[in-house]
Structures are given as structure tokens and as C-alpha cells.
Write a protein that holds these residues in place. Structure first.
Motif, PDB file in Angstrom:
ATOM      1  N   ASN A 217      -4.342 -28.001 -40.094  1.00 38.92           N
ATOM      2  CA  ASN A 217      -4.897 -29.313 -40.231  1.00 38.92           C
ATOM      3  C   ASN A 217      -6.287 -29.463 -40.567  1.00 38.92           C
ATOM      4  N   LEU A 218      -6.453 -30.649 -41.356  1.00 43.64           N
ATOM      5  CA  LEU A 218      -7.763 -30.920 -41.414  1.00 43.64           C
ATOM      6  C   LEU A 218      -8.821 -31.127 -40.240  1.00 43.64           C
ATOM      7  N   LEU A 219      -9.131 -30.353 -39.678  1.00 43.40           N
ATOM      8  CA  LEU A 219      -9.645 -30.557 -38.346  1.00 43.40           C
ATOM      9  C   LEU A 219     -10.806 -29.649 -38.162  1.00 43.40           C
ATOM     10  N   SER A 220     -11.978 -30.115 -37.759  1.00 46.10           N
ATOM     11  CA  SER A 220     -12.885 -29.058 -37.721  1.00 46.10           C
ATOM     12  C   SER A 220     -13.041 -28.580 -36.138  1.00 46.10           C
ATOM     13  N   PRO A 221     -13.754 -27.466 -35.867  1.00 42.77           N
ATOM     14  CA  PRO A 221     -13.968 -26.970 -34.576  1.00 42.77           C
ATOM     15  C   PRO A 221     -14.612 -28.133 -33.718  1.00 42.77           C
ATOM     16  N   ALA A 297     -23.805 -44.948 -34.664  1.00 40.26           N
ATOM     17  CA  ALA A 297     -22.403 -45.513 -34.209  1.00 40.26           C
ATOM     18  C   ALA A 297     -21.337 -44.182 -34.604  1.00 40.26           C
ATOM     19  N   ILE A 298     -21.487 -43.439 -35.190  1.00 37.12           N
ATOM     20  CA  ILE A 298     -20.397 -42.273 -35.389  1.00 37.12           C
ATOM     21  C   ILE A 298     -20.702 -41.305 -34.434  1.00 37.12           C
ATOM     22  N   THR A 299     -22.062 -41.044 -33.961  1.00 37.61           N
ATOM     23  CA  THR A 299     -22.331 -40.064 -33.145  1.00 37.61           C
ATOM     24  C   THR A 299     -21.660 -40.466 -31.693  1.00 37.61           C
ATOM     25  N   MET A 300     -21.415 -41.626 -31.458  1.00 36.44           N
ATOM     26  CA  MET A 300     -21.010 -42.126 -30.146  1.00 36.44           C
ATOM     27  C   MET A 300     -19.803 -41.768 -29.947  1.00 36.44           C
ATOM     28  N   THR A 301     -18.875 -42.008 -31.267  1.00 34.68           N
ATOM     29  CA  THR A 301     -17.562 -41.558 -31.340  1.00 34.68           C
ATOM     30  C   THR A 301     -17.217 -40.049 -31.320  1.00 34.68           C
ATOM     31  N   LEU A 302     -17.978 -39.297 -32.046  1.00 35.77           N
ATOM     32  CA  LEU A 302     -18.169 -37.998 -32.587  1.00 35.77           C
ATOM     33  C   LEU A 302     -18.462 -37.069 -31.201  1.00 35.77           C
ATOM     34  N   LEU A 303     -19.731 -37.475 -30.673  1.00 34.77           N
ATOM     35  CA  LEU A 303     -20.291 -36.611 -29.573  1.00 34.77           C
ATOM     36  C   LEU A 303     -19.876 -37.228 -28.007  1.00 34.77           C
ATOM     37  N   GLY A 304     -19.121 -38.433 -28.060  1.00 36.39           N
ATOM     38  CA  GLY A 304     -19.170 -38.809 -26.984  1.00 36.39           C
ATOM     39  C   GLY A 304     -17.676 -38.832 -26.503  1.00 36.39           C
ATOM     40  N   LEU A 305     -16.798 -39.028 -27.586  1.00 33.47           N
ATOM     41  CA  LEU A 305     -15.240 -38.981 -27.240  1.00 33.47           C
ATOM     42  C   LEU A 305     -14.496 -38.095 -27.809  1.00 33.47           C
ATOM     43  N   GLN A 306     -14.452 -38.033 -29.224  1.00 32.99           N
ATOM     44  CA  GLN A 306     -13.571 -37.081 -30.180  1.00 32.99           C
ATOM     45  C   GLN A 306     -13.909 -35.820 -30.148  1.00 32.99           C
ATOM     46  N   GLN A 307     -15.183 -35.653 -30.584  1.00 34.34           N
ATOM     47  CA  GLN A 307     -15.623 -34.327 -30.499  1.00 34.34           C
ATOM     48  C   GLN A 307     -15.185 -33.264 -31.489  1.00 34.34           C
ATOM     49  N   SER A 308     -14.315 -33.870 -32.582  1.00 33.75           N
ATOM     50  CA  SER A 308     -13.925 -33.112 -33.714  1.00 33.75           C
ATOM     51  C   SER A 308     -14.108 -33.977 -34.990  1.00 33.75           C
ATOM     52  N   VAL A 309     -14.233 -33.448 -36.144  1.00 24.32           N
ATOM     53  CA  VAL A 309     -14.494 -34.290 -37.126  1.00 24.32           C
ATOM     54  C   VAL A 309     -12.819 -34.292 -37.999  1.00 24.32           C
ATOM     55  N   THR A 310     -12.349 -35.279 -38.410  1.00 23.95           N
ATOM     56  CA  THR A 310     -11.398 -35.430 -39.160  1.00 23.95           C
ATOM     57  C   THR A 310     -11.642 -36.547 -40.238  1.00 23.95           C
ATOM     58  N   ASP A 311     -10.692 -36.693 -41.281  1.00 27.70           N
ATOM     59  CA  ASP A 311     -10.838 -38.017 -42.187  1.00 27.70           C
ATOM     60  C   ASP A 311     -10.701 -39.184 -41.534  1.00 27.70           C
ATOM     61  N   GLN A 312     -10.055 -39.144 -40.406  1.00 28.27           N
ATOM     62  CA  GLN A 312      -9.931 -40.484 -39.893  1.00 28.27           C
ATOM     63  C   GLN A 312     -10.776 -40.668 -38.590  1.00 28.27           C
ATOM     64  N   VAL A 313     -11.874 -39.935 -38.409  1.00 26.80           N
ATOM     65  CA  VAL A 313     -12.875 -40.011 -37.207  1.00 26.80           C
ATOM     66  C   VAL A 313     -13.407 -41.365 -37.049  1.00 26.80           C
ATOM     67  N   VAL A 314     -13.591 -42.272 -38.220  1.00 26.54           N
ATOM     68  CA  VAL A 314     -14.182 -43.603 -38.275  1.00 26.54           C
ATOM     69  C   VAL A 314     -13.108 -44.478 -37.557  1.00 26.54           C
ATOM     70  N   GLY A 315     -11.945 -44.540 -38.055  1.00 23.09           N
ATOM     71  CA  GLY A 315     -11.021 -45.254 -37.688  1.00 23.09           C
ATOM     72  C   GLY A 315     -11.246 -46.722 -38.247  1.00 23.09           C
ATOM     73  N   SER A 316     -11.090 -47.684 -37.692  1.00 22.53           N
ATOM     74  CA  SER A 316     -11.417 -49.061 -38.376  1.00 22.53           C
ATOM     75  C   SER A 316     -12.643 -49.653 -38.033  1.00 22.53           C
ATOM     76  N   VAL A 317     -13.469 -48.979 -37.233  1.00 21.36           N
ATOM     77  CA  VAL A 317     -14.755 -49.249 -36.903  1.00 21.36           C
ATOM     78  C   VAL A 317     -15.811 -49.970 -38.011  1.00 21.36           C
ATOM     79  N   GLY A 318     -15.602 -48.997 -39.378  1.00 23.50           N
ATOM     80  CA  GLY A 318     -16.505 -49.448 -40.394  1.00 23.50           C
ATOM     81  C   GLY A 318     -16.298 -50.948 -40.702  1.00 23.50           C
ATOM     82  N   PHE A 319     -14.969 -51.175 -40.724  1.00 24.25           N
ATOM     83  CA  PHE A 319     -14.572 -52.361 -41.447  1.00 24.25           C
ATOM     84  C   PHE A 319     -14.863 -53.525 -40.377  1.00 24.25           C
TER      85      PHE A 319
END
Length: 405
Positions: A217-221, A297-319
């Protein structure tokens, strides 16, 4: 002689600069509360008519219209329990327990920071709809530092955050440079950069250095533990960091020279240029800071919750950040409150779906209705029978005796 900068200060009674004192906030707070109540009322009606029998009766609406209205009327009259159950589940899912409150705050923090990025652009007369692209690029940079390097705790977290906000600031600054140097409209450039950011992430995730081992899958470590936000009482520190960011944006807009220039340019660019301000500098700085906030904002999702990069890491937060900024009337405090509201609606929506059987799309409808009503204050005042106090007319000035026409 050029006018002094004070001569072009935005009118405190108009636009987003409104709210210099508590009294001027009251009409806005009143209208916003009425808008939320009206949106909840419409949502209650939708819950009431979403009964299965009513939906089935829709098939025979034209053949047997009587059955439809009988079913619908009966459900509306007796649906108070269903509406109560749905909204009770919403409240419980948002703030009904410690875990629910934690979930609400975790979802609110990135909304607040990204919303602040949209807010600060609004105040400078720019429409930043590129938070999604800025967050994607920030996630790519923060994630790479987080899972590639082996650094001591604390230093590793700061390095990952720094990489994320720097990449996002550069991405936002590109929009400012294009606006300042070529006049390219920021709406067009941010839309295009959103797409470029998404495909950039997809490109790098297909590379071996970004690919998780053993996964197709398109998923980072996952980022290292040393690069994640520490938690206090179950909450990661990104949540209070969002409030600090809001305080910083308030200080920037209301107490700094750059903030004054942003507000002045947003109110009247030509007058600001006449007063000697650099419009290009303001546009570039504004969009860079907006990108920085999106990166935070994205560090709060990536480094706080999800902890992996995907193309869906942002979700709908941007809009959703655009909605939060609009609901918050482009003010830091309003953006914080709107972010908390939307975080609560997002967290409580799961409770409505699981406990009351309400479709999750209904929460999105309620959010859209809130924005619709808030964006139409005249409609709200009319529906709620709210009349603003009319300003007293200026006294007539007597014409001096002997003056000629």
C-alpha cells in the motif's frame, strides 16, 4: 503628502475587524447562536422524516399521496423521542465521557490551526483554500524526518515539527509570490497547488525510501516514538499548542506592525500602497504564515494520532478549515470556538450513528446549515425576529445666516 497609516485603519464596526470590545461582540454571538439553533432544528426535522415507512411511502407519493402525508405527519408528531435520542447521542459522543472529550479535542486541534491559516489570509484580503496542499507537503516533510532520522526525544519532535511547518510555509509562500509578482489569483493557484501537493505525496510514497517494509500500500513507515507528541492526562500537547497558536495569531493581527499592515491591506490595498506599505511583502508574508499554521495542523494529526503518511492523511480538515474560519468570522477567538464546535460535531457524529442509527451524512448537513445561516445574518435576524438597534441620526447642522447657495 501621504496620509498617515492610521488614516486607513479598518472601521471597527465593519468586517472581520469588528469586536474591539465586549459590547460589539454581542450581536455576532447572538446571531451565531440563533444560526446554530436553527440548523439543529432543521436537523431534527430531517431525523423525524427519515423513518423507514416515510421513505417507503415516497415511492407512492404521486400514486397515493395520502399515505405519504399520513405517515409523515404521524412520524413528525411522535418523533420527539427519536430526535432526543439522536441529539443525546451527539452530546454523549462529544463530551459525555473522558474519552469522548479527548476525541473532541484531538479532532478540534488541527481544525483550529488550519482555520487560523485561513483566517489570517482573510484579514489580508486573500482567500486561502490551499490548506489541503500545504498540509500534504508538511506531512511529507515531517513524516520523513520522523521515520528516517534517529534523534534524541524532544529534539527529534522539534525537528519533525520544524520540517513540517517549514515545508508548508514555503508551499504557502509560493502563492504569495505569484500573487505579488504576477497578480495570479490565489484561488486558482491554491487549487492547482492542492493537486500538485497530492500527486507529489503519491509520487514519493511509491519510492522505496518512503514505502513501509512488507506493505504494497501507499503507506510510509510509522514515525519514531521520539518524534511523536507526548501526552499529558491522555491528551497530546498539540492540543494546548493550538490554543497558543491562536493567541499568537491574535497578537500578530492586533499588536504587531505586520498585523496592522495585513489588516490595512485587507481593508484597502490602494490606500495602503499610498501610505507606503509594501503590498508584495504583505501578500508573501501572509501566505507563508498561513502555510506555517497549516503545517502545524498536520503535525497534530501525523505526530499525534496517525503516525504514518498516506495520501489521505489530511482527510477533510483542509476544506473544513475554510468553514471554521467563516463560522469564526475571521477572528482568532471565533476560530477557536468554531473549531471546538466542529470537533464536537465530528466526534459526536459517531455516537449518533452507532447509538441512534442516524446516518453520518446528517452531521455534514447540520454543519452546512450552520455555515449557511451564519453567512446570512440578515436572514437570521429576520427568522429570529432580531432587530439591531439603529444608530441615531446625526443632528442637522444649521446653515449659517447669510450663506449663499
Amino acid at each position: 503628502m501621504s496620509p498617515a497609516p492610521e488614516a486607513i485603519t479598518p472601521d471597527p464596526e465593519e468586517g472581520p475587524a469588528k469586536g474591539r470590545d465586549l459590547r460589539s461582540w454581542l450581536p455576532t454571538v447572538r446571531d451565531t447562536l440563533v444560526a446554530i439553533l436553527l440548523a439543529l432544528a432543521v436537523g431534527a426535522f430531517l431525523i423525524a422524516i427519515s423513518d423507514d415507512e416515510v421513505i417507503e411511502a415516497l415511492d407512492n407519493l404521486f400514486s397515493y399521496p395520502g399515505s405519504f402525508f399520513i405517515y409523515a405527519g404521524d412520524v413528525v408528531r411522535h418523533s420527539a423521542g427519536a430526535v432526543w435520542d439522536a441529539y443525546s447521542a451527539l452530546v454523549r459522543g462529544a463530551v459525555g465521557s473522558g474519552s469522548a472529550l479527548q476525541r473532541t479535542l484531538e479532532r478540534s486541534a488541527p481544525l483550529i490551526c488550519a482555520g487560523l491559516g485561513v483566517t489570517i489570509a482573510f484579514r489580508a484580503g486573500l482567500f486561502n483554500i490551499g490548506a489541503t496542499g500545504q498540509m500534504l507537503v508538511g506531512a511529507l516533510a515531517a513524516g520523513y524526518v520522523g521515520f528516517t532520522y534517529d534523534l534524541p526525544p524532544g529534539i527529534h519532535l522539534l525537528a519533525a515539527i520544524g520540517a513540517g511547518v517549514l515545508a508548508s510555509a514555503v508551499w504557502g509562500g509560493i502563492v504569495g509570490v505569484l500573487k505579488a509578482q504576477t497578480g495570479a489569483h490565489e484561488v486558482i493557484t491554491t487549487i492547482m497547488l492542492n493537486q500538485i501537493g497530492r500527486f507529489t505525496v503519491l509520487y514519493f510514497l511509491a519510492k522505496e525510501s518512503f514505502q513501509r517494509e512488507g506493505s504494497d500500500n501507499l503507506l510510509s513507515p510509522p514515525v519514531a516514538d521520539s518524534a511523536t507528541y507526548p501526552t499529558i492526562a491522555g491528551l497530546h500537547i498539540g492540543i494546548p499548542l493550538a490554543l497558543v497558536a491562536a493567541l499568537g495569531v491574535w497578537w500578530l493581527l492586533e499588536r504587531s506592525k505586520l498585523g496592522f499592515e495585513m489588516r490595512a491591506v485587507g481593508a484597502n490595498p490602494e490606500a495602503s500602497r499610498t501610505a507606503g506599505m509594501s503590498i508584495a511583502k504583505v501578500y508573501i508574508a501572509t501566505m507563508a504564515i498561513a502555510g506555517l499554521l497549516s503545517g502545524l495542523a498536520i503535525t497534530m494529526t501525523l505526530l499525534g494520532l496517525q503516525q504514518s503518511v498516506t495520501d489521505q492523511v489530511v482527510g477533510s480538515v483542509g476544506f473544513d478549515a475554510i468553514t471554521v474560519a467563516l463560522l469564526g468570522r475571521a477572528t482568532p477567538l471565533g476560530t477557536v470556538l468554531a473549531g471546538l464546535l466542529f470537533g464536537a460535531l465530528s466526534a459526536g457524529g459517531l455516537g449518533m450513528q452507532t447509538s441512534a442509527g442516524v446516518p453520518p451524512e446528517l452531521i455534514q448537513v447540520v454543519q452546512a446549515l450552520i455555515v449557511l445561516f451564519v453567512a446570512a445574518p440578515a436572514l437570521i435576524r429576520g427568522l429570529g425576529r432580531i432587530k439591531r438597534r439603529k444608530k441615531p441620526a446625526a443632528p442637522a447642522v444649521a446653515e449659517p445666516k447669510g450663506a449663499t447657495a
